[in-house]
Design a protein around this motif. Structure first.
Motif, short mmCIF file in Angstrom:
data_model
loop_
_atom_site.label_atom_id
_atom_site.label_comp_id
_atom_site.label_asym_id
_atom_site.label_seq_id
_atom_site.Cartn_x
_atom_site.Cartn_y
_atom_site.Cartn_z
N GLY A 33 0.81 -1.22 0.00
CA GLY A 33 0.00 0.00 0.00
C GLY A 33 0.84 1.26 0.00
N ILE A 34 2.01 1.21 0.62
CA ILE A 34 2.86 2.40 0.73
C ILE A 34 3.78 2.55 -0.48
CG2 ILE A 34 4.75 3.44 2.06
CD1 ILE A 34 3.40 2.36 4.58
N THR A 35 4.36 1.43 -0.94
CA THR A 35 5.34 1.49 -2.03
C THR A 35 4.73 1.35 -3.41
OG1 THR A 35 5.79 -0.89 -1.98
CG2 THR A 35 7.07 0.50 -0.48
N GLY A 36 3.55 0.74 -3.51
CA GLY A 36 2.94 0.49 -4.81
C GLY A 36 3.43 -0.79 -5.46
N GLU A 37 4.39 -1.48 -4.85
CA GLU A 37 4.86 -2.76 -5.38
C GLU A 37 3.93 -3.88 -4.92
OE1 GLU A 37 8.92 -3.56 -4.46
OE2 GLU A 37 9.60 -1.53 -4.92
N GLY A 38 4.05 -5.05 -5.56
CA GLY A 38 3.23 -6.18 -5.17
C GLY A 38 3.59 -6.67 -3.78
N SER A 39 2.60 -7.13 -3.04
CA SER A 39 2.85 -7.59 -1.68
C SER A 39 3.78 -8.81 -1.65
CB SER A 39 1.53 -7.95 -0.98
OG SER A 39 0.84 -8.96 -1.70
N GLU A 40 3.78 -9.60 -2.75
CA GLU A 40 4.62 -10.79 -2.79
C GLU A 40 6.11 -10.44 -2.81
OE1 GLU A 40 3.86 -9.50 -6.97
OE2 GLU A 40 2.62 -9.83 -5.19
N VAL A 41 6.44 -9.24 -3.24
CA VAL A 41 7.85 -8.80 -3.26
C VAL A 41 8.40 -8.79 -1.83
CG1 VAL A 41 9.41 -6.88 -3.79
CG2 VAL A 41 7.53 -7.44 -5.36
N TYR A 42 7.63 -8.25 -0.93
CA TYR A 42 8.06 -8.17 0.47
C TYR A 42 7.87 -9.51 1.17
CZ TYR A 42 8.46 -6.41 5.27
OH TYR A 42 8.86 -6.20 6.57
N TYR A 43 6.75 -10.15 0.93
CA TYR A 43 6.42 -11.37 1.66
C TYR A 43 7.42 -12.50 1.38
CZ TYR A 43 3.95 -15.49 3.31
OH TYR A 43 3.62 -16.66 3.96
N SER A 44 7.87 -12.63 0.15
CA SER A 44 8.76 -13.74 -0.21
C SER A 44 10.05 -13.72 0.59
CB SER A 44 9.07 -13.71 -1.71
OG SER A 44 9.71 -12.49 -2.05
N PHE A 45 10.53 -12.52 0.92
CA PHE A 45 11.73 -12.43 1.76
C PHE A 45 11.37 -12.47 3.24
CE2 PHE A 45 15.00 -10.14 4.14
CZ PHE A 45 16.13 -10.86 3.77
N ALA A 46 10.25 -11.84 3.61
CA ALA A 46 9.86 -11.78 5.02
C ALA A 46 9.67 -13.17 5.61
CB ALA A 46 8.57 -10.96 5.16
N ILE A 47 9.06 -14.07 4.88
CA ILE A 47 8.80 -15.41 5.42
C ILE A 47 10.10 -16.18 5.58
CG2 ILE A 47 8.40 -16.49 3.17
CD1 ILE A 47 6.58 -17.22 6.51
N ILE A 48 11.08 -15.91 4.73
CA ILE A 48 12.38 -16.57 4.83
C ILE A 48 13.11 -16.12 6.09
CG2 ILE A 48 14.70 -16.65 3.82
CD1 ILE A 48 13.41 -16.75 1.07
N ILE A 49 13.22 -14.82 6.28
CA ILE A 49 13.96 -14.31 7.44
C ILE A 49 13.21 -14.62 8.73
CG2 ILE A 49 12.99 -11.97 7.52
CD1 ILE A 49 16.70 -12.96 7.88
N LEU A 50 11.88 -14.66 8.66
CA LEU A 50 11.08 -15.03 9.83
C LEU A 50 11.36 -16.48 10.24
CD1 LEU A 50 8.79 -14.75 11.91
CD2 LEU A 50 7.16 -15.14 10.05
N THR A 51 11.50 -17.35 9.26
CA THR A 51 11.78 -18.76 9.55
C THR A 51 13.12 -18.92 10.26
OG1 THR A 51 10.49 -19.43 7.61
CG2 THR A 51 12.03 -21.05 8.52
N VAL A 52 14.13 -18.21 9.78
CA VAL A 52 15.45 -18.27 10.42
C VAL A 52 15.38 -17.73 11.84
CG1 VAL A 52 17.85 -17.49 10.29
CG2 VAL A 52 16.62 -18.07 8.20
N GLY A 53 14.71 -16.58 12.00
CA GLY A 53 14.58 -15.99 13.33
C GLY A 53 13.84 -16.88 14.30
N ASN A 54 12.84 -17.60 13.81
CA ASN A 54 12.06 -18.50 14.66
C ASN A 54 12.93 -19.61 15.23
OD1 ASN A 54 9.38 -19.52 15.62
ND2 ASN A 54 9.89 -21.23 14.30
N ILE A 55 13.79 -20.19 14.42
CA ILE A 55 14.68 -21.26 14.89
C ILE A 55 15.66 -20.72 15.93
CG2 ILE A 55 16.52 -22.84 14.21
CD1 ILE A 55 13.75 -23.78 13.44
N PHE A 56 16.24 -19.55 15.65
CA PHE A 56 17.15 -18.96 16.62
C PHE A 56 16.43 -18.65 17.94
CE2 PHE A 56 20.14 -17.41 13.12
CZ PHE A 56 21.13 -18.33 13.46
N ALA A 57 15.18 -18.22 17.86
CA ALA A 57 14.42 -17.90 19.07
C ALA A 57 14.21 -19.14 19.93
CB ALA A 57 13.07 -17.27 18.69
#
Length: 434
Positions: free
Chosen positions: A188-212
Protein backbone atom coordinates in the motif's frame (compact mmCIF):
# COMPACT_ATOMS: atom_id res chain seq x y z
CA UNK A 1 20.40 -55.86 42.51
CA UNK A 2 19.83 -52.16 43.12
CA UNK A 3 20.28 -51.45 39.41
CA UNK A 4 17.70 -54.12 38.54
CA UNK A 5 15.21 -52.56 40.92
CA UNK A 6 15.88 -49.13 39.46
CA UNK A 7 15.39 -50.52 35.95
CA UNK A 8 12.13 -52.18 36.94
CA UNK A 9 10.97 -48.92 38.44
CA UNK A 10 11.67 -46.87 35.30
CA UNK A 11 8.55 -45.13 34.01
CA UNK A 12 7.94 -43.59 30.61
CA UNK A 13 5.05 -41.15 30.30
CA UNK A 14 3.79 -42.21 33.73
CA UNK A 15 3.60 -45.96 33.02
CA UNK A 16 6.13 -48.78 33.51
CA UNK A 17 8.67 -48.57 30.69
CA UNK A 18 7.65 -51.85 29.08
CA UNK A 19 3.98 -50.84 28.93
CA UNK A 20 4.82 -47.56 27.18
CA UNK A 21 7.25 -49.17 24.73
CA UNK A 22 4.79 -51.92 23.77
CA UNK A 23 2.03 -49.34 23.30
CA UNK A 24 4.23 -47.21 21.03
CA UNK A 25 5.29 -50.23 18.98
CA UNK A 26 1.68 -51.33 18.50
CA UNK A 27 0.61 -47.85 17.40
CA UNK A 28 3.52 -47.48 14.96
CA UNK A 29 2.88 -50.98 13.59
CA UNK A 30 -0.73 -50.08 12.93
CA UNK A 31 0.42 -46.92 11.14
CA UNK A 32 2.98 -48.59 8.87
CA UNK A 33 0.50 -51.35 8.02
CA UNK A 34 -2.11 -48.75 7.08
CA UNK A 35 -4.53 -49.98 9.73
CA UNK A 36 -4.33 -46.78 11.76
CA UNK A 37 -6.95 -44.21 10.84
CA UNK A 38 -6.67 -40.44 10.46
CA UNK A 39 -9.43 -39.60 12.92
CA UNK A 40 -8.79 -37.81 16.20
CA UNK A 41 -8.02 -40.84 18.45
CA UNK A 42 -5.73 -42.39 15.82
CA UNK A 43 -3.85 -39.13 15.32
CA UNK A 44 -3.63 -38.53 19.06
CA UNK A 45 -2.14 -42.00 19.51
CA UNK A 46 0.35 -41.52 16.66
CA UNK A 47 1.58 -38.19 18.04
CA UNK A 48 2.27 -39.83 21.39
CA UNK A 49 4.02 -42.80 19.76
CA UNK A 50 6.30 -40.39 17.88
CA UNK A 51 6.78 -37.86 20.65
CA UNK A 52 7.47 -40.13 23.62
CA UNK A 53 10.57 -41.88 22.17
CA UNK A 54 12.01 -38.59 20.87
CA UNK A 55 11.41 -36.94 24.23
CA UNK A 56 13.06 -39.76 26.15
CA UNK A 57 16.07 -39.80 23.79
CA UNK A 58 16.43 -36.03 24.07
CA UNK A 59 16.38 -36.19 27.86
CA UNK A 60 19.25 -38.70 27.82
CA UNK A 61 21.35 -37.51 24.88
CA UNK A 62 24.66 -36.08 26.16
CA UNK A 63 25.24 -32.36 25.55
CA UNK A 64 21.83 -32.02 23.89
CA UNK A 65 19.99 -32.67 27.16
CA UNK A 66 22.02 -30.13 29.14
CA UNK A 67 22.86 -27.35 26.72
CA UNK A 68 20.55 -27.43 23.72
CA UNK A 69 16.98 -28.15 24.74
CA UNK A 70 16.40 -31.67 26.02
CA UNK A 71 13.51 -33.93 25.13
CA UNK A 72 10.92 -31.33 24.19
CA UNK A 73 13.18 -29.67 21.63
CA UNK A 74 14.24 -33.01 20.13
CA UNK A 75 10.55 -33.91 19.74
CA UNK A 76 10.09 -30.67 17.79
CA UNK A 77 13.17 -31.05 15.58
CA UNK A 78 12.74 -34.82 15.16
CA UNK A 79 9.16 -34.47 14.01
CA UNK A 80 10.15 -31.77 11.52
CA UNK A 81 12.66 -34.24 10.03
CA UNK A 82 9.93 -36.91 9.85
CA UNK A 83 7.52 -34.54 8.13
CA UNK A 84 9.99 -32.95 5.72
CA UNK A 85 11.47 -36.21 4.45
CA UNK A 86 8.27 -38.31 4.62
CA UNK A 87 9.66 -40.90 7.02
CA UNK A 88 6.08 -41.89 7.72
CA UNK A 89 3.27 -42.07 5.13
CA UNK A 90 2.21 -38.59 3.99
CA UNK A 91 -1.40 -39.35 4.97
CA UNK A 92 -0.38 -39.41 8.61
CA UNK A 93 1.78 -36.30 8.30
CA UNK A 94 -1.31 -34.51 7.01
CA UNK A 95 -3.48 -35.91 9.79
CA UNK A 96 -1.08 -34.58 12.44
CA UNK A 97 -0.98 -31.18 10.74
CA UNK A 98 -4.78 -31.10 10.45
CA UNK A 99 -5.25 -32.11 14.09
CA UNK A 100 -2.97 -29.30 15.20
CA UNK A 101 -4.18 -26.54 12.89
CA UNK A 102 -7.52 -27.39 11.24
CA UNK A 103 -9.15 -29.16 14.19
CA UNK A 104 -7.11 -26.56 16.08
CA UNK A 105 -5.90 -28.46 19.10
CA UNK A 106 -3.20 -25.77 19.13
CA UNK A 107 -5.68 -23.03 20.05
CA UNK A 108 -7.46 -25.30 22.54
CA UNK A 109 -4.15 -25.89 24.31
CA UNK A 110 -3.39 -22.15 24.40
CA UNK A 111 -6.88 -21.32 25.71
CA UNK A 112 -6.46 -23.71 28.64
CA UNK A 113 -2.99 -22.39 29.47
CA UNK A 114 -4.02 -18.73 29.33
CA UNK A 115 -6.94 -19.27 31.70
CA UNK A 116 -5.05 -21.36 34.21
CA UNK A 117 -1.95 -19.16 34.25
CA UNK A 118 -3.88 -15.91 34.73
CA UNK A 119 -6.43 -17.15 37.27
CA UNK A 120 -3.68 -18.69 39.40
CA UNK A 121 -2.05 -15.29 40.02
CA UNK A 122 -2.70 -12.93 42.92
CA UNK A 123 -4.58 -9.88 41.62
CA UNK A 124 -2.12 -7.14 42.61
CA UNK A 125 0.83 -9.05 41.16
CA UNK A 126 -1.14 -9.67 37.99
CA UNK A 127 -1.91 -5.98 37.43
CA UNK A 128 1.64 -4.88 38.18
CA UNK A 129 3.12 -7.40 35.78
CA UNK A 130 0.85 -6.52 32.87
CA UNK A 131 1.30 -2.77 33.46
CA UNK A 132 5.06 -3.03 32.94
CA UNK A 133 4.93 -5.57 30.16
CA UNK A 134 4.48 -3.31 27.14
CA UNK A 135 7.59 -1.22 27.93
CA UNK A 136 9.49 -4.53 27.96
CA UNK A 137 8.09 -5.39 24.51
CA UNK A 138 9.19 -2.01 23.16
CA UNK A 139 12.61 -2.49 24.78
CA UNK A 140 12.99 -5.77 22.91
CA UNK A 141 11.98 -4.12 19.64
CA UNK A 142 14.46 -1.26 20.06
CA UNK A 143 17.24 -3.71 20.98
CA UNK A 144 16.42 -5.84 17.93
CA UNK A 145 16.52 -2.80 15.61
CA UNK A 146 19.84 -1.55 16.95
CA UNK A 147 21.60 -4.90 16.63
CA UNK A 148 20.01 -5.49 13.21
CA UNK A 149 21.62 -2.27 12.01
CA UNK A 150 24.94 -3.36 13.49
CA UNK A 151 24.75 -6.81 11.89
CA UNK A 152 23.72 -5.34 8.55
CA UNK A 153 26.81 -3.16 8.39
CA UNK A 154 28.95 -6.27 7.85
CA UNK A 155 27.11 -7.03 4.60
CA UNK A 156 26.41 -3.57 3.21
CA UNK A 157 22.76 -3.66 4.30
CA UNK A 158 21.47 -0.14 4.93
CA UNK A 159 20.00 0.68 8.36
CA UNK A 160 16.59 1.25 6.79
CA UNK A 161 16.59 -2.16 5.08
CA UNK A 162 17.87 -3.85 8.25
CA UNK A 163 14.83 -2.50 10.09
CA UNK A 164 12.09 -2.86 7.47
CA UNK A 165 13.11 -6.13 5.81
CA UNK A 166 14.77 -7.97 8.68
CA UNK A 167 13.61 -6.69 12.07
CA UNK A 168 9.92 -6.06 11.42
CA UNK A 169 9.18 -9.51 9.89
CA UNK A 170 10.94 -11.32 12.75
CA UNK A 171 9.33 -9.18 15.48
CA UNK A 172 5.94 -8.97 13.75
CA UNK A 173 3.97 -11.75 15.43
CA UNK A 174 4.40 -14.64 13.00
CA UNK A 175 3.09 -15.31 9.51
CA UNK A 176 -0.67 -14.71 9.50
CA UNK A 177 -0.48 -11.91 12.08
CA UNK A 178 2.83 -10.49 10.91
CA UNK A 179 4.45 -11.26 7.56
CA UNK A 180 1.21 -11.28 5.56
CA UNK A 181 -0.28 -8.01 6.86
CA UNK A 182 3.19 -6.41 6.80
CA UNK A 183 3.46 -7.26 3.10
CA UNK A 184 0.06 -5.64 2.52
CA UNK A 185 1.14 -2.47 4.35
CA UNK A 186 4.34 -2.48 2.27
CA UNK A 187 2.37 -2.82 -0.96
CA UNK A 188 0.00 0.00 0.00
CA UNK A 189 2.86 2.40 0.73
CA UNK A 190 5.34 1.49 -2.03
CA UNK A 191 2.94 0.49 -4.81
CA UNK A 192 4.86 -2.76 -5.38
CA UNK A 193 3.23 -6.18 -5.17
CA UNK A 194 2.85 -7.59 -1.68
CA UNK A 195 4.62 -10.79 -2.79
CA UNK A 196 7.85 -8.80 -3.26
CA UNK A 197 8.06 -8.17 0.47
CA UNK A 198 6.42 -11.37 1.66
CA UNK A 199 8.76 -13.74 -0.21
CA UNK A 200 11.73 -12.43 1.76
CA UNK A 201 9.86 -11.78 5.02
CA UNK A 202 8.80 -15.41 5.42
CA UNK A 203 12.38 -16.57 4.83
CA UNK A 204 13.96 -14.31 7.44
CA UNK A 205 11.08 -15.03 9.83
CA UNK A 206 11.78 -18.76 9.55
CA UNK A 207 15.45 -18.27 10.42
CA UNK A 208 14.58 -15.99 13.33
CA UNK A 209 12.06 -18.50 14.66
CA UNK A 210 14.68 -21.26 14.89
CA UNK A 211 17.15 -18.96 16.62
CA UNK A 212 14.42 -17.90 19.07
CA UNK A 213 13.71 -21.51 20.04
CA UNK A 214 17.36 -22.33 20.66
CA UNK A 215 17.84 -19.04 22.52
CA UNK A 216 14.94 -20.00 24.80
CA UNK A 217 16.66 -23.29 25.65
CA UNK A 218 19.89 -21.43 26.44
CA UNK A 219 18.05 -18.93 28.64
CA UNK A 220 16.52 -21.83 30.54
CA UNK A 221 20.01 -23.17 31.27
CA UNK A 222 21.12 -19.67 32.28
CA UNK A 223 18.24 -19.55 34.74
CA UNK A 224 19.31 -22.87 36.20
CA UNK A 225 22.84 -21.53 36.68
CA UNK A 226 21.71 -18.15 38.08
CA UNK A 227 18.37 -18.64 39.88
CA UNK A 228 18.16 -14.98 40.93
CA UNK A 229 17.61 -13.99 37.29
CA UNK A 230 14.40 -15.99 36.95
CA UNK A 231 11.15 -16.63 38.78
CA UNK A 232 8.90 -19.63 39.27
CA UNK A 233 7.84 -19.90 35.64
CA UNK A 234 4.34 -18.60 36.35
CA UNK A 235 4.80 -14.87 36.95
CA UNK A 236 7.48 -12.49 35.72
CA UNK A 237 7.43 -9.86 38.47
CA UNK A 238 10.61 -9.87 40.55
CA UNK A 239 10.40 -10.64 44.25
CA UNK A 240 6.73 -11.65 44.17
CA UNK A 241 5.73 -15.24 44.72
CA UNK A 242 2.82 -16.87 42.94
CA UNK A 243 -0.36 -17.12 44.96
CA UNK A 244 -0.31 -20.88 45.29
CA UNK A 245 -3.95 -21.89 45.39
CA UNK A 246 -2.99 -25.25 46.84
CA UNK A 247 -2.22 -23.39 50.07
CA UNK A 248 -5.92 -22.70 50.47
CA UNK A 249 -6.27 -26.24 51.82
CA UNK A 250 -8.64 -27.26 49.07
CA UNK A 251 -8.15 -30.04 46.55
CA UNK A 252 -10.01 -29.41 43.30
CA UNK A 253 -12.57 -32.00 42.29
CA UNK A 254 -13.24 -33.21 38.77
CA UNK A 255 -16.23 -30.88 38.81
CA UNK A 256 -13.91 -27.96 39.57
CA UNK A 257 -11.70 -28.94 36.64
CA UNK A 258 -14.78 -29.07 34.40
CA UNK A 259 -15.84 -25.60 35.58
CA UNK A 260 -12.34 -24.31 34.88
CA UNK A 261 -12.65 -25.66 31.34
CA UNK A 262 -16.02 -23.95 30.96
CA UNK A 263 -14.56 -20.61 32.05
CA UNK A 264 -11.71 -21.07 29.55
CA UNK A 265 -14.05 -21.81 26.66
CA UNK A 266 -16.40 -19.01 27.68
CA UNK A 267 -13.51 -16.53 27.75
CA UNK A 268 -12.41 -17.72 24.32
CA UNK A 269 -15.95 -17.17 23.03
CA UNK A 270 -15.82 -13.60 24.32
CA UNK A 271 -12.57 -13.15 22.42
CA UNK A 272 -14.22 -14.40 19.23
CA UNK A 273 -17.20 -12.10 19.80
CA UNK A 274 -15.00 -9.02 20.08
CA UNK A 275 -12.59 -10.05 17.31
CA UNK A 276 -15.29 -10.93 14.78
CA UNK A 277 -18.25 -8.71 15.67
CA UNK A 278 -17.98 -6.05 18.37
CA UNK A 279 -14.52 -4.57 17.83
CA UNK A 280 -12.61 -6.45 15.12
CA UNK A 281 -10.20 -3.56 14.50
CA UNK A 282 -8.55 -0.84 16.54
CA UNK A 283 -7.21 2.13 14.54
CA UNK A 284 -7.67 0.05 11.40
CA UNK A 285 -5.65 -2.95 12.61
CA UNK A 286 -7.24 -6.35 13.36
CA UNK A 287 -7.05 -7.67 16.93
CA UNK A 288 -6.77 -11.44 17.41
CA UNK A 289 -9.35 -13.31 19.47
CA UNK A 290 -6.69 -14.67 21.82
CA UNK A 291 -5.52 -11.14 22.60
CA UNK A 292 -9.08 -10.21 23.55
CA UNK A 293 -9.33 -13.41 25.57
CA UNK A 294 -6.23 -12.55 27.61
CA UNK A 295 -7.67 -9.12 28.38
CA UNK A 296 -11.02 -10.61 29.44
CA UNK A 297 -9.46 -13.23 31.73
CA UNK A 298 -7.24 -10.54 33.28
CA UNK A 299 -10.36 -8.48 33.98
CA UNK A 300 -12.09 -11.46 35.59
CA UNK A 301 -9.08 -12.08 37.80
CA UNK A 302 -8.73 -8.39 38.70
CA UNK A 303 -12.39 -8.13 39.70
CA UNK A 304 -12.16 -11.29 41.80
CA UNK A 305 -15.46 -12.64 40.49
CA UNK A 306 -14.25 -16.18 39.77
CA UNK A 307 -14.78 -18.48 42.80
CA UNK A 308 -11.76 -20.13 44.38
CA UNK A 309 -12.78 -23.66 43.42
CA UNK A 310 -13.12 -22.66 39.75
CA UNK A 311 -9.72 -20.95 39.79
CA UNK A 312 -8.19 -24.05 41.31
CA UNK A 313 -9.91 -26.22 38.73
CA UNK A 314 -8.51 -24.04 35.92
CA UNK A 315 -5.06 -24.27 37.45
CA UNK A 316 -5.30 -28.06 37.80
CA UNK A 317 -6.38 -28.41 34.18
CA UNK A 318 -3.54 -26.15 33.03
CA UNK A 319 -1.09 -28.26 35.04
CA UNK A 320 -2.27 -31.45 33.33
CA UNK A 321 -1.97 -29.91 29.86
CA UNK A 322 1.47 -28.46 30.61
CA UNK A 323 2.94 -31.66 32.05
CA UNK A 324 1.40 -34.26 29.77
CA UNK A 325 0.17 -32.69 26.53
CA UNK A 326 3.00 -30.30 25.69
CA UNK A 327 4.65 -33.23 23.93
CA UNK A 328 1.69 -33.46 21.54
CA UNK A 329 1.99 -29.77 20.74
CA UNK A 330 5.71 -30.04 19.97
CA UNK A 331 5.01 -32.91 17.58
CA UNK A 332 2.19 -30.94 15.97
CA UNK A 333 4.16 -27.74 15.41
CA UNK A 334 7.29 -29.70 14.45
CA UNK A 335 5.61 -31.47 11.56
CA UNK A 336 4.66 -28.05 10.16
CA UNK A 337 8.30 -26.93 9.95
CA UNK A 338 9.66 -27.49 6.44
CA UNK A 339 13.41 -28.00 6.76
CA UNK A 340 13.85 -27.46 3.02
CA UNK A 341 12.37 -23.98 3.42
CA UNK A 342 14.77 -23.37 6.28
CA UNK A 343 17.78 -24.61 4.31
CA UNK A 344 16.87 -22.33 1.41
CA UNK A 345 17.09 -19.39 3.81
CA UNK A 346 20.54 -20.32 5.08
CA UNK A 347 22.74 -17.57 3.71
CA UNK A 348 25.42 -15.84 5.76
CA UNK A 349 23.72 -12.38 5.79
CA UNK A 350 20.37 -13.91 6.80
CA UNK A 351 21.92 -15.97 9.57
CA UNK A 352 24.07 -13.19 11.04
CA UNK A 353 21.45 -10.43 10.91
CA UNK A 354 18.70 -12.72 12.26
CA UNK A 355 20.99 -13.83 15.08
CA UNK A 356 21.78 -10.21 15.95
CA UNK A 357 18.05 -9.43 16.00
CA UNK A 358 17.34 -12.28 18.41
CA UNK A 359 20.20 -11.23 20.69
CA UNK A 360 18.96 -7.63 20.57
CA UNK A 361 15.41 -8.69 21.46
CA UNK A 362 16.71 -10.71 24.43
CA UNK A 363 18.97 -7.94 25.74
CA UNK A 364 16.49 -5.11 25.17
CA UNK A 365 13.47 -6.80 26.72
CA UNK A 366 15.50 -8.31 29.56
CA UNK A 367 17.09 -4.96 30.45
CA UNK A 368 13.82 -3.02 30.39
CA UNK A 369 12.10 -5.85 32.23
CA UNK A 370 14.66 -5.66 35.00
CA UNK A 371 14.23 -1.88 35.26
CA UNK A 372 10.45 -2.20 35.72
CA UNK A 373 10.82 -4.93 38.33
CA UNK A 374 10.65 -8.13 36.28
CA UNK A 375 12.89 -11.17 36.16
CA UNK A 376 15.14 -10.54 33.13
CA UNK A 377 15.18 -14.14 31.85
CA UNK A 378 11.41 -14.59 31.97
CA UNK A 379 10.91 -11.19 30.34
CA UNK A 380 13.46 -11.98 27.63
CA UNK A 381 11.63 -15.24 26.86
CA UNK A 382 8.15 -13.72 26.67
CA UNK A 383 8.52 -10.05 25.68
CA UNK A 384 11.59 -10.75 23.53
CA UNK A 385 11.58 -14.24 22.03
CA UNK A 386 7.80 -14.61 21.83
CA UNK A 387 7.82 -11.46 19.68
CA UNK A 388 10.52 -13.00 17.49
CA UNK A 389 8.88 -16.27 16.47
CA UNK A 390 6.11 -17.58 14.23
CA UNK A 391 3.11 -16.59 16.30
CA UNK A 392 1.09 -19.15 18.27
CA UNK A 393 3.05 -22.22 17.24
CA UNK A 394 6.28 -20.32 17.80
CA UNK A 395 5.15 -19.32 21.29
CA UNK A 396 4.61 -22.96 22.18
CA UNK A 397 7.99 -24.00 20.82
CA UNK A 398 9.78 -21.16 22.63
CA UNK A 399 8.00 -21.69 25.95
CA UNK A 400 8.48 -25.45 25.66
CA UNK A 401 12.22 -25.04 25.07
CA UNK A 402 12.42 -22.58 27.97
CA UNK A 403 10.32 -24.84 30.24
CA UNK A 404 7.98 -21.92 30.96
CA UNK A 405 4.56 -22.89 29.66
CA UNK A 406 3.01 -21.12 32.65
CA UNK A 407 3.86 -17.80 31.00
CA UNK A 408 1.51 -18.40 28.06
CA UNK A 409 -0.64 -15.33 28.78
CA UNK A 410 2.38 -13.04 28.44
CA UNK A 411 3.51 -14.85 25.29
CA UNK A 412 0.12 -14.31 23.69
CA UNK A 413 0.23 -10.61 24.49
CA UNK A 414 3.57 -10.47 22.66
CA UNK A 415 2.38 -12.37 19.60
CA UNK A 416 -1.09 -10.86 19.34
CA UNK A 417 -1.09 -7.32 20.73
CA UNK A 418 2.65 -6.95 20.19
CA UNK A 419 2.16 -7.97 16.59
CA UNK A 420 -0.52 -5.30 16.18
CA UNK A 421 1.89 -2.71 17.58
CA UNK A 422 4.47 -3.75 14.98
CA UNK A 423 1.93 -3.15 12.19
CA UNK A 424 1.34 0.38 13.46
CA UNK A 425 5.08 1.04 13.69
CA UNK A 426 5.64 -0.50 10.25
CA UNK A 427 3.13 1.80 8.59
CA UNK A 428 5.20 4.75 9.84
CA UNK A 429 8.65 3.30 9.18
CA UNK A 430 7.78 2.13 5.65
CA UNK A 431 6.77 5.68 4.80
CA UNK A 432 9.97 7.16 6.24
CA UNK A 433 12.61 4.57 5.29
CA UNK A 434 11.44 3.26 1.91
Amino acid sequence: MANDEKKKGLKLYGAPWYVTIVACILILSAMFSGALGTDMPSTFALMLAIGIPLNEIGKRLPIWNKYIGGGILLAFIGTSVIGTYNLIPSTYVSSIDNFTSEINFLSFYIVVLITGSVLSLERKILMKSFAGYFPAILGGLVGAMLLAILGGLFFGITPGEAITHYTLPIMGGGNGGGAIPLSEVYAGITGEGSEVYYSFAIIILTVGNIFAIFAAALLNKLGDAFPKLTGDGKTIIRGAEENDLADEDYTPTLGDVASGLLIALGAYSVGLLFSNVLLPEIFGFPIHELAYMVIFVVILCALGVVPLNVRMGAKRLQSFFTKHLTLLIMVGVGVDLDLNELLAAVTLPNIVVALFIIVGAVLGSGAVGYLVGFYPIDTAVTAGLCMANRGGSGDLAVLGAANRMGLMAYAQLSSRLGGAIILVIASVLFSILL
